[in-house]
Scaffold this active site. Structure first.
Site, short mmCIF file in Angstrom:
data_model
loop_
_atom_site.label_atom_id
_atom_site.label_comp_id
_atom_site.label_asym_id
_atom_site.label_seq_id
_atom_site.Cartn_x
_atom_site.Cartn_y
_atom_site.Cartn_z
N LEU A 85 -66.96 -28.54 -10.88
CA LEU A 85 -67.03 -29.70 -11.75
C LEU A 85 -66.13 -30.82 -11.22
CD1 LEU A 85 -67.04 -28.12 -15.32
CD2 LEU A 85 -68.97 -28.71 -13.86
N GLY A 125 -61.71 -20.75 -12.68
CA GLY A 125 -61.52 -22.14 -13.02
C GLY A 125 -62.85 -22.81 -13.35
N ASP A 126 -63.14 -23.94 -12.71
CA ASP A 126 -64.42 -24.63 -12.92
C ASP A 126 -65.34 -24.46 -11.72
OD1 ASP A 126 -62.64 -26.16 -11.40
OD2 ASP A 126 -63.63 -28.02 -11.91
N GLU A 127 -65.18 -23.34 -11.01
CA GLU A 127 -65.99 -23.05 -9.83
C GLU A 127 -66.98 -21.94 -10.14
OE1 GLU A 127 -65.46 -21.93 -5.08
OE2 GLU A 127 -63.77 -21.75 -6.45
#
Length: 216
Positions: A85, A125-127
Site C-alpha cells: 500500500l 505489515g501492508d505487504e
C-alpha cells in the site's frame, strides 16, 4: 419368600446394567474430549499458518503452499504477485490503528476476491503476495491484470462516517517452477518498487477522504 438365587441374579443383572451405563458415559466423555482436542489442534494449526487480522495465510504458509502449487502445476504458467500500500502510515496517523486495521482487512478481501481460488497471503505489515493461475504470460495480459488489481484495491473503503481511498503499488512476474519462485518474487518485488517510485513522483499522491453517504 423370594428365592435368594433369584434376588442375587437380579442384583447382578442390575449391577451389570449400571456398569454398562458407566462405561457408555465414559466412552462418550472420552469422545467429547478427543473432539475438543482435535478442534483445539486445528485452531492452533490455523493460527500458526494464518494472519490473525485478515485471515489470509501468513508468510511461512505462503512459501509452503506456493511450493506445493508449483510442484503440481505441471508446467502451467503461474504469476507471482507482490503488492504494497502507498503511504499506509497516513491512515494510521490520521484515523488511528483501528482504521488502519480495517483498511488492511478490506485490501485482503479485495485481493482474495480478485484472485478467486488462487493463493494470496499477507506477508506482513501492508505487504501482500499471491500466486495466480494465468492463461498466458504475455506482457499485455500482465499489464492488464496489474491495472485491474490496482483499480480494485483503489475503490473507496468505508471507515465509520467517512470513506477513504488508498492506492497500492503492484508487481507481477511469471514463474514456471518451484525453483523459480524466489526469483519470480524478487522480480515482482522490483516491479512493485518501480511502480511505487513512479507514483511517488506524482504531486497528487495523497490519501483521499470523502464523506460516507448512508444508503436510503
Amino acid at each position: 419368600m423370594p428365592d435368594p438365587m433369584t434376588v442375587a441374579s437380579g442384583i447382578s443383572a442390575a449391577g451389570a446394567l449400571v456398569s454398562v451405563w458407566q462405561l457408555r458415559r465414559r466412552a462418550l466423555r472420552a469422545e467429547e474430549e478427543i473432539e475438543l482436542l482435535q478442534a483445539e489442534l486445528a485452531a492452533e494449526r490455523h493460527a500458526a499458518s494464518h494472519d490473525p487480522l485478515t485471515g489470509l495465510p501468513n508468510r511461512r504458509a505462503f512459501y509452503r503452499l506456493a511450493g506445493t502449487l508449483l510442484t503440481g502445476a505441471a508446467g502451467s504458467p503461474l504469476i507471482a504477485v507482490v503488492l504494497d500500500l502507498d503511504d499506509f502510515k497516513l491512515v494510521n496517523d490520521r484515523y488511528g490503528h483501528a482504521a488502519g486495521d480495517q483498511v488492511l482487512i478490506s485490501v485482503a478481501q479485495r485481493l482474495a476476491a480478485f484472485a478467486g481460488d488462487n493463493l494470496v497471503a499477507r506477508l506482513g505489515g501492508d505487504e501482500f503476495a499471491g500466486l495466480l493461475a494465468s492463461p498466458t504470460v504475455d506482457r499485455r495480459w500482465i499489464e492488464h491484470a496489474t491495472r485491474r488489481l490496482c483499480e480494485a484495491l483503489a475503490a473507496p473503503i468505508p471507515l465509520g462516517s467517512r470513506t477513504v481511498q488508498v492506492t497500492a503499488s503492484v508487481g507481477l512476474a511469471p514463474v514456471h517452477g518451484p525453483t523459480q519462485l524466489a526469483e519470480a518474487l524478487c522480480r515482482a518485488d522490483a516491479a512493485m518498487y518501480q511502480a511505487k517510485s513512479v507514483a511517488a513522483a506524482r504531486p497528487a499522491r495523497q490519501l483521499v477522504e470523502t464523506p460516507h453517504l448512508a444508503e436510503c
